[in-house]
Every structure is written in C-alpha cells, then in structure tokens.
Design a protein around this motif. Structure first.
Motif, PDB file in Angstrom:
ATOM      1  N   GLY A 175      14.586  34.550  81.760  1.00 26.71           N
ATOM      2  CA  GLY A 175      16.005  34.820  81.669  1.00 26.71           C
ATOM      3  C   GLY A 175      16.684  33.809  80.758  1.00 26.71           C
ATOM      4  O   GLY A 175      16.037  33.029  80.065  1.00 26.71           O
ATOM      5  N   GLY A 176      18.006  33.842  80.745  1.00 23.04           N
ATOM      6  CA  GLY A 176      18.754  32.855  79.992  1.00 23.04           C
ATOM      7  C   GLY A 176      18.748  33.092  78.497  1.00 23.04           C
ATOM      8  O   GLY A 176      18.320  34.133  77.996  1.00 23.04           O
ATOM      9  N   PRO A 177      19.202  32.097  77.730  1.00 17.27           N
ATOM     10  CA  PRO A 177      19.385  32.257  76.286  1.00 17.27           C
ATOM     11  C   PRO A 177      18.104  32.208  75.459  1.00 17.27           C
ATOM     12  O   PRO A 177      18.059  32.713  74.349  1.00 17.27           O
ATOM     13  CB  PRO A 177      20.296  31.086  75.921  1.00 17.27           C
ATOM     14  CG  PRO A 177      19.958  30.033  76.938  1.00 17.27           C
ATOM     15  CD  PRO A 177      19.677  30.784  78.211  1.00 17.27           C
ATOM     16  N   GLN A 178      17.049  31.597  75.994  1.00 16.66           N
ATOM     17  CA  GLN A 178      15.804  31.445  75.240  1.00 16.66           C
ATOM     18  C   GLN A 178      14.599  31.792  76.107  1.00 16.66           C
ATOM     19  O   GLN A 178      13.810  30.910  76.463  1.00 16.66           O
ATOM     20  CB  GLN A 178      15.679  30.022  74.678  1.00 16.66           C
ATOM     21  CG  GLN A 178      16.741  29.685  73.650  1.00 16.66           C
ATOM     22  CD  GLN A 178      16.609  28.277  73.129  1.00 16.66           C
ATOM     23  OE1 GLN A 178      17.030  27.302  73.749  1.00 16.66           O
ATOM     24  NE2 GLN A 178      16.015  28.154  71.955  1.00 16.66           N
ATOM     25  N   PRO A 179      14.448  33.072  76.462  1.00 14.16           N
ATOM     26  CA  PRO A 179      13.326  33.479  77.322  1.00 14.16           C
ATOM     27  C   PRO A 179      11.989  32.972  76.790  1.00 14.16           C
ATOM     28  O   PRO A 179      11.768  32.920  75.576  1.00 14.16           O
ATOM     29  CB  PRO A 179      13.400  35.010  77.286  1.00 14.16           C
ATOM     30  CG  PRO A 179      14.835  35.308  76.993  1.00 14.16           C
ATOM     31  CD  PRO A 179      15.282  34.220  76.064  1.00 14.16           C
ATOM     32  N   PHE A 180      11.110  32.620  77.715  1.00  8.74           N
ATOM     33  CA  PHE A 180       9.823  32.020  77.343  1.00  8.74           C
ATOM     34  C   PHE A 180       9.064  32.904  76.363  1.00  8.74           C
ATOM     35  O   PHE A 180       8.793  34.074  76.628  1.00  8.74           O
ATOM     36  CB  PHE A 180       8.976  31.792  78.589  1.00  8.74           C
ATOM     37  CG  PHE A 180       7.763  30.945  78.353  1.00  8.74           C
ATOM     38  CD1 PHE A 180       7.857  29.566  78.312  1.00  8.74           C
ATOM     39  CD2 PHE A 180       6.515  31.518  78.166  1.00  8.74           C
ATOM     40  CE1 PHE A 180       6.743  28.769  78.102  1.00  8.74           C
ATOM     41  CE2 PHE A 180       5.392  30.741  77.949  1.00  8.74           C
ATOM     42  CZ  PHE A 180       5.511  29.366  77.914  1.00  8.74           C
ATOM     43  N   ASN A 181       8.719  32.339  75.216  1.00  3.69           N
ATOM     44  CA  ASN A 181       8.052  33.067  74.137  1.00  3.69           C
ATOM     45  C   ASN A 181       7.342  32.040  73.272  1.00  3.69           C
ATOM     46  O   ASN A 181       7.957  31.066  72.833  1.00  3.69           O
ATOM     47  CB  ASN A 181       9.081  33.843  73.312  1.00  3.69           C
ATOM     48  CG  ASN A 181       8.458  34.711  72.242  1.00  3.69           C
ATOM     49  OD1 ASN A 181       7.340  34.458  71.789  1.00  3.69           O
ATOM     50  ND2 ASN A 181       9.166  35.731  71.820  1.00  3.69           N
ATOM     51  N   LEU A 182       6.052  32.231  73.022  1.00  8.08           N
ATOM     52  CA  LEU A 182       5.265  31.255  72.279  1.00  8.08           C
ATOM     53  C   LEU A 182       5.123  31.593  70.797  1.00  8.08           C
ATOM     54  O   LEU A 182       4.370  30.933  70.077  1.00  8.08           O
ATOM     55  CB  LEU A 182       3.883  31.113  72.916  1.00  8.08           C
ATOM     56  CG  LEU A 182       3.899  30.529  74.338  1.00  8.08           C
ATOM     57  CD1 LEU A 182       2.487  30.475  74.901  1.00  8.08           C
ATOM     58  CD2 LEU A 182       4.536  29.143  74.356  1.00  8.08           C
ATOM     59  N   THR A 183       5.857  32.606  70.313  1.00 10.33           N
ATOM     60  CA  THR A 183       5.832  32.920  68.884  1.00 10.33           C
ATOM     61  C   THR A 183       6.431  31.755  68.100  1.00 10.33           C
ATOM     62  O   THR A 183       7.538  31.296  68.402  1.00 10.33           O
ATOM     63  CB  THR A 183       6.631  34.199  68.579  1.00 10.33           C
ATOM     64  OG1 THR A 183       6.064  35.277  69.326  1.00 10.33           O
ATOM     65  CG2 THR A 183       6.568  34.526  67.095  1.00 10.33           C
ATOM     66  N   LEU A 184       5.712  31.279  67.094  1.00  6.27           N
ATOM     67  CA  LEU A 184       6.140  30.100  66.349  1.00  6.27           C
ATOM     68  C   LEU A 184       7.281  30.428  65.396  1.00  6.27           C
ATOM     69  O   LEU A 184       7.473  31.568  64.987  1.00  6.27           O
ATOM     70  CB  LEU A 184       4.951  29.526  65.571  1.00  6.27           C
ATOM     71  CG  LEU A 184       3.756  29.101  66.436  1.00  6.27           C
ATOM     72  CD1 LEU A 184       2.578  28.701  65.568  1.00  6.27           C
ATOM     73  CD2 LEU A 184       4.129  27.963  67.375  1.00  6.27           C
ATOM     74  N   SER A 185       8.018  29.402  65.006  1.00  7.25           N
ATOM     75  CA  SER A 185       9.175  29.580  64.112  1.00  7.25           C
ATOM     76  C   SER A 185       8.790  29.542  62.643  1.00  7.25           C
ATOM     77  O   SER A 185       9.645  29.678  61.779  1.00  7.25           O
ATOM     78  CB  SER A 185      10.218  28.492  64.390  1.00  7.25           C
ATOM     79  OG  SER A 185       9.694  27.204  64.075  1.00  7.25           O
ATOM     80  N   TYR A 186       7.490  29.377  62.344  1.00  4.48           N
ATOM     81  CA  TYR A 186       7.024  29.289  60.963  1.00  4.48           C
ATOM     82  C   TYR A 186       5.828  30.228  60.805  1.00  4.48           C
ATOM     83  O   TYR A 186       5.173  30.598  61.775  1.00  4.48           O
ATOM     84  CB  TYR A 186       6.618  27.852  60.608  1.00  4.48           C
ATOM     85  CG  TYR A 186       5.832  27.151  61.700  1.00  4.48           C
ATOM     86  CD1 TYR A 186       4.445  27.240  61.771  1.00  4.48           C
ATOM     87  CD2 TYR A 186       6.494  26.415  62.673  1.00  4.48           C
ATOM     88  CE1 TYR A 186       3.741  26.615  62.777  1.00  4.48           C
ATOM     89  CE2 TYR A 186       5.790  25.784  63.689  1.00  4.48           C
ATOM     90  CZ  TYR A 186       4.427  25.878  63.725  1.00  4.48           C
ATOM     91  OH  TYR A 186       3.725  25.252  64.725  1.00  4.48           O
ATOM     92  N   PRO A 187       5.523  30.653  59.574  1.00  2.45           N
ATOM     93  CA  PRO A 187       4.453  31.641  59.377  1.00  2.45           C
ATOM     94  C   PRO A 187       3.058  31.040  59.472  1.00  2.45           C
ATOM     95  O   PRO A 187       2.845  29.860  59.198  1.00  2.45           O
ATOM     96  CB  PRO A 187       4.720  32.144  57.947  1.00  2.45           C
ATOM     97  CG  PRO A 187       5.366  30.991  57.264  1.00  2.45           C
ATOM     98  CD  PRO A 187       6.218  30.316  58.319  1.00  2.45           C
ATOM     99  N   LEU A 188       2.112  31.883  59.871  1.00  4.77           N
ATOM    100  CA  LEU A 188       0.696  31.530  59.862  1.00  4.77           C
ATOM    101  C   LEU A 188      -0.067  32.579  59.072  1.00  4.77           C
ATOM    102  O   LEU A 188       0.308  33.746  59.033  1.00  4.77           O
ATOM    103  CB  LEU A 188       0.134  31.463  61.281  1.00  4.77           C
ATOM    104  CG  LEU A 188       0.673  30.363  62.189  1.00  4.77           C
ATOM    105  CD1 LEU A 188       0.070  30.500  63.577  1.00  4.77           C
ATOM    106  CD2 LEU A 188       0.363  28.991  61.616  1.00  4.77           C
ATOM    107  N   ILE A 189      -1.146  32.177  58.457  1.00  7.80           N
ATOM    108  CA  ILE A 189      -1.967  33.103  57.677  1.00  7.80           C
ATOM    109  C   ILE A 189      -2.805  33.971  58.617  1.00  7.80           C
ATOM    110  O   ILE A 189      -3.437  33.469  59.540  1.00  7.80           O
ATOM    111  CB  ILE A 189      -2.884  32.345  56.713  1.00  7.80           C
ATOM    112  CG1 ILE A 189      -2.056  31.694  55.602  1.00  7.80           C
ATOM    113  CG2 ILE A 189      -3.932  33.265  56.116  1.00  7.80           C
ATOM    114  CD1 ILE A 189      -2.882  30.885  54.645  1.00  7.80           C
ATOM    115  N   SER A 190      -2.798  35.283  58.364  1.00 10.41           N
ATOM    116  CA  SER A 190      -3.639  36.193  59.135  1.00 10.41           C
ATOM    117  C   SER A 190      -4.870  36.625  58.334  1.00 10.41           C
ATOM    118  O   SER A 190      -5.924  36.881  58.898  1.00 10.41           O
ATOM    119  CB  SER A 190      -2.834  37.422  59.569  1.00 10.41           C
ATOM    120  OG  SER A 190      -2.284  38.088  58.439  1.00 10.41           O
ATOM    121  N   THR A 191      -4.729  36.733  57.021  1.00 11.72           N
ATOM    122  CA  THR A 191      -5.863  37.065  56.146  1.00 11.72           C
ATOM    123  C   THR A 191      -5.738  36.250  54.861  1.00 11.72           C
ATOM    124  O   THR A 191      -4.645  35.865  54.447  1.00 11.72           O
ATOM    125  CB  THR A 191      -5.874  38.561  55.783  1.00 11.72           C
ATOM    126  OG1 THR A 191      -4.663  38.892  55.083  1.00 11.72           O
ATOM    127  CG2 THR A 191      -5.996  39.420  57.028  1.00 11.72           C
TER     128      THR A 191
END
Length: 326
Positions: free
Chosen positions: A290-306
């Motif tokens: 709940g609240g303004p920043q619900p728990f989420n582990l997605t990073l704020s910067y890009p990562l390479i997938s391929t």
C-alpha cells in the motif's frame, strides 16, 4: 556523442556482467568510464571515485569496502537469478562538506552495512541487508531513507539521526541515543517494542514469533497499524493510536506464518484486503503493498537483456555492438 554512447554501453555491460568470466565494476566520472575486474573491483573503483560518480556492479560477488565520497552504487537487482552481492562489511563514512549523497540500489549485502560521520540524506533503495544495518554513535545529523528493501538482522541505530523506512521489511530494530524512526507501510518482525522511543509509524504491521509481552513506549505514535500474534496489546501505552488493531497470522497474511524466507512476499490475505481494519491512512492496504511506493524490486536504471558483438572491426576500426535493454 560516440564517447557518450560508449560510456553508457560500458556502464550497462558492467551492470549485467553479460557473457563475462569475472565480475566487473565500472566507474563513471564526467563522461569517462573505467573498468575494474575481479573480487576487489569495487574496492579499486571506490578508491578512485570522486564525489558525484556512479559505480555500476555486475552480477556476482564483490569484496565490500569503505565508501568515503558521495557516490551512486548500482547492482543487478536483489531478485535476479544471479544478483550483485557484497561480502565483508560495507562502511559509509562521507565528510560533512561533500555536496553529494550516497545512494545504493539493487545490491545484497551479506555482511553488516554501517554508517558514521556527519553527512546528509543517504538512500538505500531496493536492497537486501542480510546482517543488518548500524549507525555508529558518532553518526550526527543524517536523514537515512530506506525504500523497498529488506533488512535481515537488527537495524541498530545510534547517534543523532533520523531514519525513514518506506515500504520495507525490517527484522528487528534496536534504538538508542537520539535516533528517530519514521515508518510508512512497513512490516516489522521480532522487534523489541519497548525500544522504539520517539518513533512514528503509519500503516505498518508489527509481527512477532514469540508472543512477546513488550509494549510500545508512551512517546511512540502509531496510526492504522496492525499487531500480529502479540500476547499483549502493544498499543496500550500510546497516547496517539488511531485505527490500530490486532490480528492473527491467518487473518493478516496470505502465507506468512512467522518464519522468514527470502521467497516470502508478505502479501495480505484476501480477507484482510477486504477488511477496513487493514486499510491505511490513504485508503490503500497496510503493509508493503500500500501507500505511495508499493514494494517493487524493478530497478530505476536499465539492464542489458541481450547483446550481440560483431566478429571483427570494420574499416574504421569500429566494433559493432547490438544490445537489448529492459
């Protein structure tokens, strides 16, 4: 432009350690990127870093060190199949005249993380601290922000500092000196309730594993908080406690029963989500989601997938690199 593109690619490659045989730390300073390799890569990068720089760490294990300037430290995320981990104690000690804050995101600390000195507003975002967090008694006038993180082991707080915990799980809080806690949409497990002096908690869940008889001190404030599996009313001594209530594990959680595991999500049960007692001050659910920043582990910067690298350079000495980013 070419220099900038190459710098960004170098940072992103270091952040993912794609197709590498060793771990990599990339130090970014004023558009220039320097790469360091092996277990001591972070140690070497930190020695060279200047205030405002960014250190990107690949997946894998690094030796921890002492950070002495305000930098941004980035990892590959704590929910990755191969996360960024620091072994050994990570200590942050930045002088008061440093204009840049320390920020750490997407990293697992396998040993203690600690801070001391006089500096302002460090941030710990989407991290996991396996051996707790400590501020030394010499810590003075700092505002520590912990967001979407897991602190396993005690959060030992001393000195003159203010700690804001936002949508985070904390396994035990020890409070002394003139430290002050503010918690919003957190889960606090196995805490000594009587040590949370001068603290303010909103939309939080206090859970125990031993039917503790400790109560929150009179100088603590709680709003829309839930006590889970306590033998006594932990809110009984509070002067300010609107919307606070108690529940059992079965009533509160989907599958958490009082034993921590890394795979645990701490989701509320369907019944709790529909229960007005489990609503926070903003109308969303209490706890991590709940609240303004619900728990989420997605990073704020890009990562390479391929990533595809050409077999040889062209006539101009350029090597073609094609990357996919997520």
């Amino acid at each position: 432009m070419k220099k900038l593109i190459l710098s960004v690619v170098a940072m992103m490659v270091a952040a993912t350690s794609f197709a590498q045989e060793t771990v990599v730390a990339s130090l970014s300073h004023e558009g220039e990127t320097t790469m360091f390799y092996g277990l001591t890569a972070l140690v070497k990068a930190a020695e060279k870093a200047q205030s405002g720089d960014v250190i990107n760490l690949s997946r894998g294990i690094f030796n921890a060190t002492t950070i002495k300037v305000g930098i941004t430290l980035r990892g590959a995320g704590i929910d990755s199949d191969d996360p960024t981990c620091l072994n050994g104690n990570l200590h942050i000690e930045i002088p008061s005249d440093d204009a840049n804050r320390f920020t750490m995101e997407g990293i697992i600390c396998n040993s203690e993380m600690s801070m001391s000195g006089t500096f302002s507003s460090p941030q710990i975002v989407k991290c996991k601290l396996n051996e707790g967090f400590t501020t030394k008694t010499t810590t003075d006038n700092i505002d520590i922000l912990v967001v979407n993180s897991r602190v396993i082991g005690h959060f030992n707080v001393g000195g003159i500092c203010r700690i804001s915990l936002i949508n985070s799980y904390v396994d035990g809080v020890t409070h002394y000196d003139n430290a002050h806690f503010m918690g919003l949409n957190c889960i606090l497990f196995k805490n000594r309730m009587d040590q949370l002096h001068n603290s303010v908690w909103k939309n939080c869940i206090f859970a125990t594993s031993n039917h503790s008889d400790y109560r929150l001190p009179t100088d603590c404030e709680c709003t829309n908080c839930i006590a889970v599996d306590y033998y006594y009313d932990i809110f009984s001594q509070l002067k300010i406690k609107p919307g606070c209530s108690s529940a059992s594990y079965a009533e509160a959680f989907k599958d958490f029963t009082g034993t921590y595991t890394d795979e645990q999500t701490f989701e509320l049960s369907d019944a709790a989500k529909a229960n007005e007692n489990f609503k926070g001050t903003d109308g969303t659910e209490v706890g991590l989601y709940g609240g303004p920043q619900p728990f989420n582990l997605t990073l704020s910067y890009p990562l390479i997938s391929t990533m595809e690298v050409g077999e040889k350079t062209d006539d101009n000495g350029q090597l073609e690199v094609t990357i996919g980013v997520k």
